[in-house]
Design a protein around this motif. Structure first.
Motif, mmCIF file in Angstrom:
data_model
loop_
_atom_site.group_PDB
_atom_site.id
_atom_site.type_symbol
_atom_site.label_atom_id
_atom_site.label_comp_id
_atom_site.label_asym_id
_atom_site.label_seq_id
_atom_site.Cartn_x
_atom_site.Cartn_y
_atom_site.Cartn_z
ATOM 1 N N ASN A 178 0.856 -1.181 0.000
ATOM 2 C CA ASN A 178 0.000 0.000 0.000
ATOM 3 C C ASN A 178 0.890 1.229 0.000
ATOM 4 O OD1 ASN A 178 -2.005 1.855 0.211
ATOM 5 N ND2 ASN A 178 -2.537 1.389 2.326
ATOM 6 N N ARG A 179 1.185 1.759 -1.162
ATOM 7 C CA ARG A 179 2.124 2.867 -1.287
ATOM 8 C C ARG A 179 1.453 4.231 -1.216
ATOM 9 N NH1 ARG A 179 6.744 0.833 -5.509
ATOM 10 N NH2 ARG A 179 6.961 -1.245 -4.644
ATOM 11 N N ASP A 180 0.155 4.260 -1.048
ATOM 12 C CA ASP A 180 -0.582 5.509 -0.883
ATOM 13 C C ASP A 180 -1.541 5.361 0.295
ATOM 14 O OD1 ASP A 180 -1.639 8.018 -1.255
ATOM 15 O OD2 ASP A 180 -2.720 7.541 -3.088
ATOM 16 N N PRO A 181 -0.998 5.202 1.521
ATOM 17 C CA PRO A 181 -1.877 4.934 2.667
ATOM 18 C C PRO A 181 -2.787 6.098 3.024
ATOM 19 C CG PRO A 181 0.364 5.299 3.414
ATOM 20 C CD PRO A 181 0.401 5.263 1.910
ATOM 21 N N VAL A 236 -4.732 9.531 -10.345
ATOM 22 C CA VAL A 236 -3.870 8.602 -11.058
ATOM 23 C C VAL A 236 -4.552 7.291 -11.433
ATOM 24 C CG1 VAL A 236 -1.604 7.497 -10.963
ATOM 25 C CG2 VAL A 236 -1.956 9.635 -9.819
ATOM 26 N N LYS A 237 -5.698 6.999 -10.893
ATOM 27 C CA LYS A 237 -6.356 5.736 -11.202
ATOM 28 C C LYS A 237 -7.041 5.808 -12.560
ATOM 29 C CE LYS A 237 -7.148 3.961 -6.603
ATOM 30 N NZ LYS A 237 -8.135 3.485 -5.664
ATOM 31 N N ILE A 238 -6.221 5.732 -13.611
ATOM 32 C CA ILE A 238 -6.738 5.808 -14.969
ATOM 33 C C ILE A 238 -6.501 4.471 -15.645
ATOM 34 C CG2 ILE A 238 -6.486 6.928 -17.209
ATOM 35 C CD1 ILE A 238 -5.631 9.426 -15.712
ATOM 36 N N ASP A 239 -7.564 3.847 -16.056
ATOM 37 C CA ASP A 239 -7.479 2.581 -16.766
ATOM 38 C C ASP A 239 -7.872 2.789 -18.224
ATOM 39 O OD1 ASP A 239 -6.663 1.043 -14.558
ATOM 40 O OD2 ASP A 239 -8.733 0.861 -13.861
ATOM 41 N N PHE A 240 -7.731 1.733 -18.999
ATOM 42 C CA PHE A 240 -8.041 1.770 -20.429
ATOM 43 C C PHE A 240 -9.475 2.247 -20.667
ATOM 44 C CE2 PHE A 240 -9.466 -0.497 -24.297
ATOM 45 C CZ PHE A 240 -8.573 0.043 -25.206
ATOM 46 N N GLU A 241 -10.416 1.746 -19.856
ATOM 47 C CA GLU A 241 -11.827 2.085 -20.025
ATOM 48 C C GLU A 241 -12.111 3.555 -19.716
ATOM 49 O OE1 GLU A 241 -10.831 -0.360 -17.846
ATOM 50 O OE2 GLU A 241 -11.119 -2.087 -19.146
ATOM 51 N N ASP A 242 -11.233 4.198 -18.927
ATOM 52 C CA ASP A 242 -11.422 5.606 -18.598
ATOM 53 C C ASP A 242 -10.970 6.528 -19.729
ATOM 54 O OD1 ASP A 242 -12.315 4.902 -16.029
ATOM 55 O OD2 ASP A 242 -10.250 4.853 -15.275
ATOM 56 N N VAL A 243 -10.163 5.995 -20.650
ATOM 57 C CA VAL A 243 -9.601 6.814 -21.711
ATOM 58 C C VAL A 243 -10.202 6.468 -23.063
ATOM 59 C CG1 VAL A 243 -7.442 7.450 -22.876
ATOM 60 C CG2 VAL A 243 -7.441 7.022 -20.422
ATOM 61 N N ILE A 244 -10.332 5.189 -23.337
ATOM 62 C CA ILE A 244 -10.801 4.745 -24.653
ATOM 63 C C ILE A 244 -12.064 3.917 -24.468
ATOM 64 C CG2 ILE A 244 -10.228 3.376 -26.694
ATOM 65 C CD1 ILE A 244 -7.267 4.013 -26.056
ATOM 66 N N ALA A 245 -13.109 4.281 -25.165
ATOM 67 C CA ALA A 245 -14.373 3.544 -25.085
ATOM 68 C C ALA A 245 -15.053 3.573 -26.447
ATOM 69 C CB ALA A 245 -15.283 4.170 -24.031
ATOM 70 N N TYR A 274 5.767 4.279 -16.845
ATOM 71 C CA TYR A 274 5.788 4.857 -15.498
ATOM 72 C C TYR A 274 6.999 4.349 -14.724
ATOM 73 C CZ TYR A 274 4.800 5.884 -10.678
ATOM 74 O OH TYR A 274 4.915 6.316 -9.393
ATOM 75 N N ARG A 275 7.257 3.064 -14.825
ATOM 76 C CA ARG A 275 8.423 2.500 -14.127
ATOM 77 C C ARG A 275 9.724 3.097 -14.659
ATOM 78 N NH1 ARG A 275 8.280 -3.592 -12.227
ATOM 79 N NH2 ARG A 275 7.120 -3.098 -10.349
ATOM 80 N N LEU A 276 9.830 3.275 -15.961
ATOM 81 C CA LEU A 276 11.025 3.860 -16.554
ATOM 82 C C LEU A 276 11.206 5.309 -16.083
ATOM 83 C CD1 LEU A 276 13.367 3.647 -18.645
ATOM 84 C CD2 LEU A 276 11.749 4.585 -20.311
ATOM 85 N N LEU A 277 10.129 6.092 -16.143
ATOM 86 C CA LEU A 277 10.211 7.484 -15.692
ATOM 87 C C LEU A 277 10.561 7.567 -14.202
ATOM 88 C CD1 LEU A 277 7.216 9.145 -17.551
ATOM 89 C CD2 LEU A 277 9.654 9.561 -17.911
ATOM 90 N N SER A 278 9.952 6.706 -13.384
ATOM 91 C CA SER A 278 10.260 6.757 -11.955
ATOM 92 C C SER A 278 11.678 6.277 -11.682
ATOM 93 C CB SER A 278 9.239 5.963 -11.143
ATOM 94 O OG SER A 278 9.259 4.609 -11.510
ATOM 95 N N ALA A 279 12.199 5.365 -12.502
ATOM 96 C CA ALA A 279 13.586 4.925 -12.328
ATOM 97 C C ALA A 279 14.560 6.041 -12.691
ATOM 98 C CB ALA A 279 13.863 3.688 -13.183
#
Length: 170
Positions: free
Chosen positions: A45-48, A56-65, A92-97
């Motif tokens: 849980n990294r956002d307690p 940030v909770k954006i999924d495929f269904e939130d963008v493309i329908a 995201y992992r690359l940018l955060s790294a």
């Protein structure tokens, strides 16, 4: 099975900084102090405190329908979903790294400066102002009570003798 020549020793007492048992803590004659710099972080849980729940909770269904009646091929839809999800995850992992540690350094410096200014400049200035304004406040209060109170009392007594009646004539 392989036999190892050397096995790592198992320490039942915990490490010397955070002893697991009371006997070892008593031996060190130290109080148990929780250090905020070495506290354990939760890797699940990294956002307690739920700071990014709405952003940030954006999924495929939130963008493309695709609405009813306008559907692409099923294979294209599945490939698009996979491409979007995997790209978002790994980019995201690359940018955060690449930028995570420098940004943490920048934000750490920023909040250190902000804390320093708040502790050493803002609060003392406000306290000083409140102490200094207290003297002015007393002088102002004395002036108001000396000059305005008698005036307002006289005006109040004068207007308290006025009687108004309302008559309705037909």
């Amino acid at each position: 099975s392989q036999d190892f020549l050397y096995t790592a020793p198992i320490r039942e007492q915990g490490n010397i900084y955070k002893p697991n048992n009371k006997m070892m803590a008593d031996e060190l004659n130290e109080k148990v102090v929780h250090d905020v710099h070495t506290k354990e972080i939760d890797l699940v849980n990294r956002d307690p405190k739920h700071l990014n729940d709405d952003v940030v909770k954006i999924d495929f269904e939130d963008v493309i329908a695709e609405p009813e009646g306008t559907h692409s091929f099923d294979g294209i839809w599945k490939a698009s979903f996979t491409t979007f999800t995997v790209t978002k995850y790994w980019f995201y992992r690359l940018l955060s790294a690449i930028f995570g540690i420098p940004m943490a350094l920048i934000w750490g410096i920023y909040f250190a400066i902000l804390s320093f200014l708040h502790i050493w400049a803002v609060v003392p200035c406000i306290r000083s102002y409140l102490i200094e304004i207290q003297c002015i406040s007393r002088v102002y209060s004395i002036c108001i009570h000396t000059f305005c109170d008698p005036l307002f009392e006289a005006v109040g007594i004068m207007f308290s003798n006025i009687r108004a009646t309302l008559r309705k004539e037909i």
